[in-house]
Scaffold this motif. Structure first.
Motif, PDB file in Angstrom:
ATOM      1  N   TYR A 158      -4.996  15.613  44.380  1.00 46.25           N
ATOM      2  CA  TYR A 158      -4.989  16.456  43.182  1.00 46.25           C
ATOM      3  C   TYR A 158      -4.170  17.742  43.398  1.00 46.25           C
TER       4      TYR A 158
ATOM      5  N   ARG B 270       3.793  13.422  33.836  1.00 43.08           N
ATOM      6  CA  ARG B 270       3.346  14.646  33.156  1.00 43.08           C
ATOM      7  C   ARG B 270       4.303  15.786  33.445  1.00 43.08           C
TER       8      ARG B 270
ATOM      9  N   ASN C 120       0.349  11.119  32.598  1.00 43.95           N
ATOM     10  CA  ASN C 120      -0.359  11.762  33.701  1.00 43.95           C
ATOM     11  C   ASN C 120       0.445  11.510  34.980  1.00 43.95           C
ATOM     12  N   LEU C 121      -0.024  12.017  36.095  1.00 40.70           N
ATOM     13  CA  LEU C 121       0.613  11.772  37.394  1.00 40.70           C
ATOM     14  C   LEU C 121       2.119  12.054  37.306  1.00 40.70           C
TER      15      LEU C 121
ATOM     16  N   SER D  60       8.062  15.750  36.625  1.00 42.23           N
ATOM     17  CA  SER D  60       6.679  16.104  36.978  1.00 42.23           C
ATOM     18  C   SER D  60       6.639  17.166  38.072  1.00 42.23           C
TER      19      SER D  60
ATOM     20  N   THR E   8       1.410  20.155  32.856  1.00 40.35           N
ATOM     21  CA  THR E   8       2.073  19.663  34.072  1.00 40.35           C
ATOM     22  C   THR E   8       1.004  19.124  35.033  1.00 40.35           C
ATOM     23  N   TRP E   9       1.456  18.357  36.001  1.00 42.08           N
ATOM     24  CA  TRP E   9       0.528  17.833  37.013  1.00 42.08           C
ATOM     25  C   TRP E   9      -0.181  18.973  37.731  1.00 42.08           C
ATOM     26  N   PRO E  10      -1.494  18.979  37.968  1.00 39.79           N
ATOM     27  CA  PRO E  10      -2.428  17.877  37.690  1.00 39.79           C
ATOM     28  C   PRO E  10      -3.187  18.037  36.380  1.00 39.79           C
TER      29      PRO E  10
ATOM     30  N   SER F 269      -0.760  24.168  39.406  1.00 37.24           N
ATOM     31  CA  SER F 269       0.684  24.126  39.125  1.00 37.24           C
ATOM     32  C   SER F 269       1.363  25.482  39.372  1.00 37.24           C
TER      33      SER F 269
ATOM     34  N   HIS G  28      -4.184  13.219  28.404  1.00 41.17           N
ATOM     35  CA  HIS G  28      -4.169  12.929  29.844  1.00 41.17           C
ATOM     36  C   HIS G  28      -4.189  11.432  30.120  1.00 41.17           C
TER      37      HIS G  28
END
Ligand SMILES: Cc1cc2nc3c(=O)[nH]c(=O)nc-3n(C[C@H](O)[C@H](O)[C@H](O)COP(=O)(O)OP(=O)(O)OC[C@H]3O[C@@H](n4cnc5c(N)ncnc54)[C@H](O)[C@@H]3O)c2cc1C
Length: 552
Positions: A146, A483, A479-480, A489, A505-507, A515, A474
């Motif tokens: 994460y 995103r 996702n991942l 990402s 943005t991730w996560p 982030s 999400h």
């Protein structure tokens, strides 16, 4: 008359990720200016007294657990506490209320929690043990993932390490858990409808309705991490965290300007070169513009020219999830739950009640229909932090999941208004009536309440498009590595010099504080000569020339 100034980095927006990016960069010697449109920094972290003096409500986010478990808190916790951040933690983190006075309660005590579950249904207790064992085995790897940038060498190393630690079959096991919908996960581990609902309710905090693939990850982590850690709020109101972050940023040398909306991003020679503030002031950014924004408000700031075309195109298909309503209530006493006992002392009480309502609610919300029976997250904040309400009274925070941004109908056929300005009070009544049906006498105790509709949320913070509290869907496709969009990402937008941080943005959403930290670290690492060394060499040059001048 417009003025102009220049900084290494300009940060647009003082959400917690913008503030964190500012702290890390300023500490590394970057000259940082953060411009926030509102009177206060913090974004979705704020508190106030909207109903009555002495009743302090968290206006948006309330549960601080993600922030407290973050690498940023590990780095900065002592500084934030020195700036006045104080936390209150309950050992009764969350629960669920069901019709007929039934409930499930999770304590910060594994044995006590298990006893309650076993009393409800012994087969559920067996499933809880199995899921707890999976959590204990995989959670350290999942939490590490994460906080890892995607894609990155670190992510590849993480995968290799996880394969070594858990083996191929272990990876298969955890992969199946996190890719499951909450319905699939509930069916695999639990027997009663109530336990399945307790798990699925966590998915509804984001936009994982019971049948969404990949819905299992967040409920798995929240269910057990909150049991192990209790649930924390900021003592005296969530705004205390925003203020402490701002103080740490200022101490590090960052300049923070509030009530300073950014009107546009300056693009020169094919790169982001600064911003224009409302009023015309131009602020140049020598290294980067960091936008703590979700795609829709970010794209509005970009000039429509060929340099920004790729960024605008990549962000154009970003999709937002359903909206949220928040109802703040000041109450005499506590909520008189039919389920009784200590239920009025829990951080959260979820009221679905069951997967059928959650599923229908999501379908209605995305189709513009006001749900008949939405999921309620009833936050009893003053039970955790009694300083927020006068003695004998309490502060209640009700988050309503999920609602349409644009209304085309009402599942009950009772509300005729088709805009939130006119529909919100009637819908608020529906919510308060729902609580009343689980806690007869609740409404008699209300001193005052405030209904905050999805459009009110967006007006307060443009990132919350349509009242989407999580800054964009999400679901797995966003996702991942996807995103906010495939290929971007890693926070860097296709427009050179433009970096995006925050919930899109991730996560993803929540007070994960990741982030802003990762993007700042990448910018610092990409600096060929660290700023501190440059500053040092500047002062050495100045000292040498002073010395020469004195000798002349
Ligand atoms: C009602 C609600 C309840 C929630 N509950 C929880 C919870 O209990 N626990 C949890 O972990 N998470 C919760 N969340 C989610 C969490 O709060 C957010 O995901 C998180 O705060 C997003 O942080 P961020 O860094 O992306 O920035 P944001 O908080 O979105 O802040 C962005 C900032 O940018 C500013 N801005 C926007 N446009 C401009 C501009 N043009 N110029 C200058 N400034 C601008 C905004 O005013 C805002 O201050 C909740 C969210 C909401 C809305």
């Amino acid at each position: 008359m417009s003025t102009e100034s220049s900084h290494d980095v300009v940060v647009i927006g003082g959400g917690h990720n913008g503030l964190l990016a500012s702290i890390y960069l300023a500490r590394a010697g970057f000259d940082v200016l953060l411009a926030e449109r509102n009177e206060e920094v913090g974004g979705a972290i704020a508190s106030g007294e909207p109903i009555s003096p002495g009743f302090v409500h968290d206006l948006y986010a309330t549960n601080m657990n993600l922030f407290l478990g973050s690498p940023a808190f590990a780095d900065l916790g002592a500084d934030l506490i020195a700036q006045g951040l104080s936390l209150a933690t309950t050992s009764r983190p969350y629960s669920c209320a069901f019709p007929g006075g039934a409930s499930l309660r999770v304590y910060q005590d594994r044995d006590r929690t298990r006893e309650g579950i076993a009393a409800h249904d012994p087969l559920d207790a067996e499933g809880w043990d199995r899921l707890a064992a999976a959590y204990d085995r995989f959670a350290p790897s999942l939490f590490e993932f994460y906080g890892t940038p995607l894609p990155s060498v670190a992510a590849a190393k993480w995968l290799a390490g996880a394969a070594k630690k858990h083996g191929v079959s272990g990876l298969g096991e955890v992969g199946q858990i996190i890719l499951s919908s909450t319905r699939q996960l509930g069916d695999a581990y639990f027997h009663s409808e109530e336990m399945k609902a307790m798990l699925a309710a966590w998915g509804m905090h984001i936009d994982f309705a019971p049948d969404a693939t990949f819905g299992g990850l967040f409920p798995l982590l929240e269910s057990f991490a909150d049991m192990d850690n209790g649930m924390s709020v900021v003592q005296g109101g969530a705004g205390g965290l925003a203020q402490a972050l701002a103080a740490v940023a200022r101490n590090a040398g960052a300049e923070i300007r509030t009530a300073s909306p950014v009107e546009s991003i300056i693009v020169e020679n094919g790169a982001a070169a600064g911003v224009v503030l409302t009023g015309g002031e131009r602020v140049r950014a020598r290294r980067a513009v960091i936008a703590n924004l979700t795609p829709a408000p970010l794209v509005r700031l970009l000039p429509e020219d060929s340099a920004t075309a790729s960024t605008r195109r990549r962000l154009a298909t970003y999709s937002y999830g359903p909206g949220t309503m928040v109802i703040h209530v000041a109450l005499n006493g506590t909520i008189p739950w039919a389920a009784g006992g200590d239920l009025d002392q829990f951080g959260y009480v979820h009221i679905g009640p069951y997967l059928r309502q959650m599923s229908q609610t999501y379908t209605d919300a995305v189709n513009g229909i006001l749900p008949a029976d939405p999921l309620l997250v009833v936050g009893q904040t003053s039970a955790t932090d009694p300083t927020r309400a006068p003695e004998g009274s309490s502060v209640i925070w009700i988050q309503v999941r999920m609602l349409p941004a644009t209304i085309v109908g009402d599942a009950r056929g009772e509300i005729e208004a088709r805009d939130w300005k006119r529909a919100k009070d009637a819908y608020g009544e529906r919510v308060l009536e729902k609580v009343e049906s689980y806690a007869p006498g609740f409404r008699e105790r209300i001193i005052g309440s405030q209904v905050v509709a999805p459009d009110d949320l967006e007006a307060a913070n443009p990132n919350l498009v349509g009242g989407d509290s999580v800054g964009g869907s999400h679901h797995l496709s966003q996702n991942l590595l996807f995103r906010p969009a495939p290929g971007i990402s890693n926070y860097r937008m296709p427009l050179p010099g433009l970096i995006m941080v925050g919930a899109a943005t991730w996560p993803g959403a929540g007070l994960n504080a990741i982030s802003g930290r990762l993007a700042a670290q990448e910018l610092i690492a990409g600096d060929s000569v660290p700023r501190k060394l440059l500053k040092l060499s500047d002062s050495v040059k100045r000292a040498t020339s002073d010395f020469r001048n004195r000798r002349r």
